[in-house]
Design a protein around this motif. Sequence first.
Motif, PDB file in Angstrom:
ATOM      1  N   GLU A 145      12.741   2.465  -7.980  1.00 24.69           N
ATOM      2  CA  GLU A 145      12.376   3.611  -7.144  1.00 24.69           C
ATOM      3  C   GLU A 145      12.526   3.199  -5.683  1.00 24.69           C
ATOM      4  O   GLU A 145      12.259   2.057  -5.339  1.00 24.69           O
ATOM      5  CB  GLU A 145      10.914   4.016  -7.378  1.00 24.69           C
ATOM      6  CG  GLU A 145      10.590   4.407  -8.792  1.00 24.69           C
ATOM      7  CD  GLU A 145       9.081   4.566  -8.982  1.00 24.69           C
ATOM      8  OE1 GLU A 145       8.354   4.776  -7.995  1.00 24.69           O
ATOM      9  OE2 GLU A 145       8.648   4.466 -10.139  1.00 24.69           O
ATOM     10  N   TYR A 146      12.918   4.138  -4.851  1.00 26.54           N
ATOM     11  CA  TYR A 146      13.006   3.857  -3.416  1.00 26.54           C
ATOM     12  C   TYR A 146      12.014   4.753  -2.697  1.00 26.54           C
ATOM     13  O   TYR A 146      11.924   5.938  -2.975  1.00 26.54           O
ATOM     14  CB  TYR A 146      14.415   4.131  -2.890  1.00 26.54           C
ATOM     15  CG  TYR A 146      14.594   3.651  -1.475  1.00 26.54           C
ATOM     16  CD1 TYR A 146      14.893   2.316  -1.222  1.00 26.54           C
ATOM     17  CD2 TYR A 146      14.427   4.516  -0.409  1.00 26.54           C
ATOM     18  CE1 TYR A 146      15.034   1.864   0.071  1.00 26.54           C
ATOM     19  CE2 TYR A 146      14.568   4.054   0.895  1.00 26.54           C
ATOM     20  CZ  TYR A 146      14.865   2.733   1.124  1.00 26.54           C
ATOM     21  OH  TYR A 146      14.996   2.278   2.424  1.00 26.54           O
ATOM     22  N   HIS A 147      11.240   4.185  -1.816  1.00 25.68           N
ATOM     23  CA  HIS A 147      10.320   5.005  -1.022  1.00 25.68           C
ATOM     24  C   HIS A 147      10.477   4.705   0.435  1.00 25.68           C
ATOM     25  O   HIS A 147      10.985   3.737   0.862  1.00 25.68           O
ATOM     26  CB  HIS A 147       8.873   4.838  -1.477  1.00 25.68           C
ATOM     27  CG  HIS A 147       8.188   3.616  -0.965  1.00 25.68           C
ATOM     28  ND1 HIS A 147       7.444   3.628   0.173  1.00 25.68           N
ATOM     29  CD2 HIS A 147       8.150   2.342  -1.418  1.00 25.68           C
ATOM     30  CE1 HIS A 147       6.961   2.423   0.384  1.00 25.68           C
ATOM     31  NE2 HIS A 147       7.380   1.629  -0.554  1.00 25.68           N
ATOM     32  N   LEU A 149      10.891  -5.660  -2.212  1.00 26.83           N
ATOM     33  CA  LEU A 149      10.926  -5.195  -3.597  1.00 26.83           C
ATOM     34  C   LEU A 149       9.523  -5.413  -4.159  1.00 26.83           C
ATOM     35  O   LEU A 149       8.844  -6.383  -3.799  1.00 26.83           O
ATOM     36  CB  LEU A 149      11.930  -6.006  -4.417  1.00 26.83           C
ATOM     37  CG  LEU A 149      13.379  -5.970  -3.965  1.00 26.83           C
ATOM     38  CD1 LEU A 149      14.171  -7.054  -4.680  1.00 26.83           C
ATOM     39  CD2 LEU A 149      13.980  -4.623  -4.242  1.00 26.83           C
ATOM     40  N   TYR A 150       9.080  -4.505  -5.039  1.00 25.15           N
ATOM     41  CA  TYR A 150       7.752  -4.602  -5.630  1.00 25.15           C
ATOM     42  C   TYR A 150       7.895  -4.534  -7.138  1.00 25.15           C
ATOM     43  O   TYR A 150       8.510  -3.616  -7.665  1.00 25.15           O
ATOM     44  CB  TYR A 150       6.853  -3.451  -5.152  1.00 25.15           C
ATOM     45  CG  TYR A 150       6.779  -3.342  -3.648  1.00 25.15           C
ATOM     46  CD1 TYR A 150       5.879  -4.105  -2.922  1.00 25.15           C
ATOM     47  CD2 TYR A 150       7.637  -2.487  -2.965  1.00 25.15           C
ATOM     48  CE1 TYR A 150       5.828  -4.016  -1.546  1.00 25.15           C
ATOM     49  CE2 TYR A 150       7.590  -2.388  -1.590  1.00 25.15           C
ATOM     50  CZ  TYR A 150       6.685  -3.151  -0.880  1.00 25.15           C
ATOM     51  OH  TYR A 150       6.640  -3.063   0.490  1.00 25.15           O
ATOM     52  N   LEU A 151       7.313  -5.507  -7.819  1.00 27.43           N
ATOM     53  CA  LEU A 151       7.309  -5.545  -9.274  1.00 27.43           C
ATOM     54  C   LEU A 151       5.875  -5.267  -9.722  1.00 27.43           C
ATOM     55  O   LEU A 151       5.012  -6.154  -9.657  1.00 27.43           O
ATOM     56  CB  LEU A 151       7.778  -6.909  -9.789  1.00 27.43           C
ATOM     57  CG  LEU A 151       9.068  -7.475  -9.181  1.00 27.43           C
ATOM     58  CD1 LEU A 151       9.382  -8.846  -9.781  1.00 27.43           C
ATOM     59  CD2 LEU A 151      10.216  -6.528  -9.367  1.00 27.43           C
ATOM     60  N   PHE A 152       5.605  -4.047 -10.159  1.00 23.10           N
ATOM     61  CA  PHE A 152       4.256  -3.645 -10.552  1.00 23.10           C
ATOM     62  C   PHE A 152       3.964  -4.071 -11.990  1.00 23.10           C
ATOM     63  O   PHE A 152       4.721  -3.740 -12.896  1.00 23.10           O
ATOM     64  CB  PHE A 152       4.087  -2.125 -10.435  1.00 23.10           C
ATOM     65  CG  PHE A 152       3.888  -1.642  -9.027  1.00 23.10           C
ATOM     66  CD1 PHE A 152       2.608  -1.453  -8.522  1.00 23.10           C
ATOM     67  CD2 PHE A 152       4.971  -1.371  -8.206  1.00 23.10           C
ATOM     68  CE1 PHE A 152       2.411  -1.012  -7.223  1.00 23.10           C
ATOM     69  CE2 PHE A 152       4.790  -0.926  -6.903  1.00 23.10           C
ATOM     70  CZ  PHE A 152       3.501  -0.745  -6.411  1.00 23.10           C
ATOM     71  N   TYR A 189       0.837  -1.200   0.000  1.00 23.55           N
ATOM     72  CA  TYR A 189       0.000   0.000   0.000  1.00 23.55           C
ATOM     73  C   TYR A 189       0.877   1.257   0.000  1.00 23.55           C
ATOM     74  O   TYR A 189       0.637   2.190  -0.754  1.00 23.55           O
ATOM     75  CB  TYR A 189      -0.923  -0.013   1.219  1.00 23.55           C
ATOM     76  CG  TYR A 189      -1.819   1.197   1.314  1.00 23.55           C
ATOM     77  CD1 TYR A 189      -2.946   1.312   0.508  1.00 23.55           C
ATOM     78  CD2 TYR A 189      -1.543   2.221   2.208  1.00 23.55           C
ATOM     79  CE1 TYR A 189      -3.775   2.415   0.589  1.00 23.55           C
ATOM     80  CE2 TYR A 189      -2.365   3.326   2.291  1.00 23.55           C
ATOM     81  CZ  TYR A 189      -3.479   3.417   1.490  1.00 23.55           C
ATOM     82  OH  TYR A 189      -4.284   4.509   1.565  1.00 23.55           O
ATOM     83  N   ASP A 190       1.918   1.262   0.829  1.00 24.74           N
ATOM     84  CA  ASP A 190       2.831   2.409   0.867  1.00 24.74           C
ATOM     85  C   ASP A 190       3.562   2.576  -0.463  1.00 24.74           C
ATOM     86  O   ASP A 190       3.773   3.692  -0.928  1.00 24.74           O
ATOM     87  CB  ASP A 190       3.838   2.263   2.011  1.00 24.74           C
ATOM     88  CG  ASP A 190       3.194   2.439   3.374  1.00 24.74           C
ATOM     89  OD1 ASP A 190       2.091   3.024   3.457  1.00 24.74           O
ATOM     90  OD2 ASP A 190       3.795   1.985   4.371  1.00 24.74           O
ATOM     91  N   ALA A 191       3.958   1.454  -1.082  1.00 26.30           N
ATOM     92  CA  ALA A 191       4.635   1.521  -2.380  1.00 26.30           C
ATOM     93  C   ALA A 191       3.699   2.070  -3.448  1.00 26.30           C
ATOM     94  O   ALA A 191       4.104   2.885  -4.284  1.00 26.30           O
ATOM     95  CB  ALA A 191       5.141   0.134  -2.790  1.00 26.30           C
TER      96      ALA A 191
END
Length: 184
Positions: A182-184, A145-148, A21-23
Amino acid sequence: MDTTCFEIKTVYSSEDLEGLYDAFLSGEKSVRISKKTTKAASTFGAILFWVFAALILISNLFTGSLYIFLIAFSMSAVIALLGWLMFFMGNRRFRSKAVWNAYPNKGEQILFRFSSDGFLSTQGHLETKVSYAGIVRLCQDSQRLYLFTSPQVAYILPKRDFIEQVDAFREFICASTGLQMEYH
């Protein structure tokens, strides 16, 4: 698929969904602005409630009547509580409890096999093949890590499940997709 370059086994936790959710929010400018505006407005409103409660209490402190003071104290406590609720509700983080409760695959292992032409995600009897061309955004935080594959849908890869390969995988996925992480 070609030979497997990376293999990651994971079981999602509620924290993984909260991180997703934050990503998601980190990539949506209008959502970030709305979230900041709500936070500022709720903080300002809460401060107004607290100041009003303090003024009621102070103005009735020296009336000389215990009955009036107790009524003023009760009113001040209720108003201060409303201010606290306003502050808390406007500043709380997303709680993934409802999403987690709706997630049907709790406790099930997900296996990701990454090769040179894409990756395979296997969970239970469901197998999904994803081409690197289908990945539209790469994002990471300190734990995942998130792969959208769309602006709202992503595969979550918790860093806890990598065996000291996170940096090598990050380089691999960036090179394979042609996207920057991207880094968040």
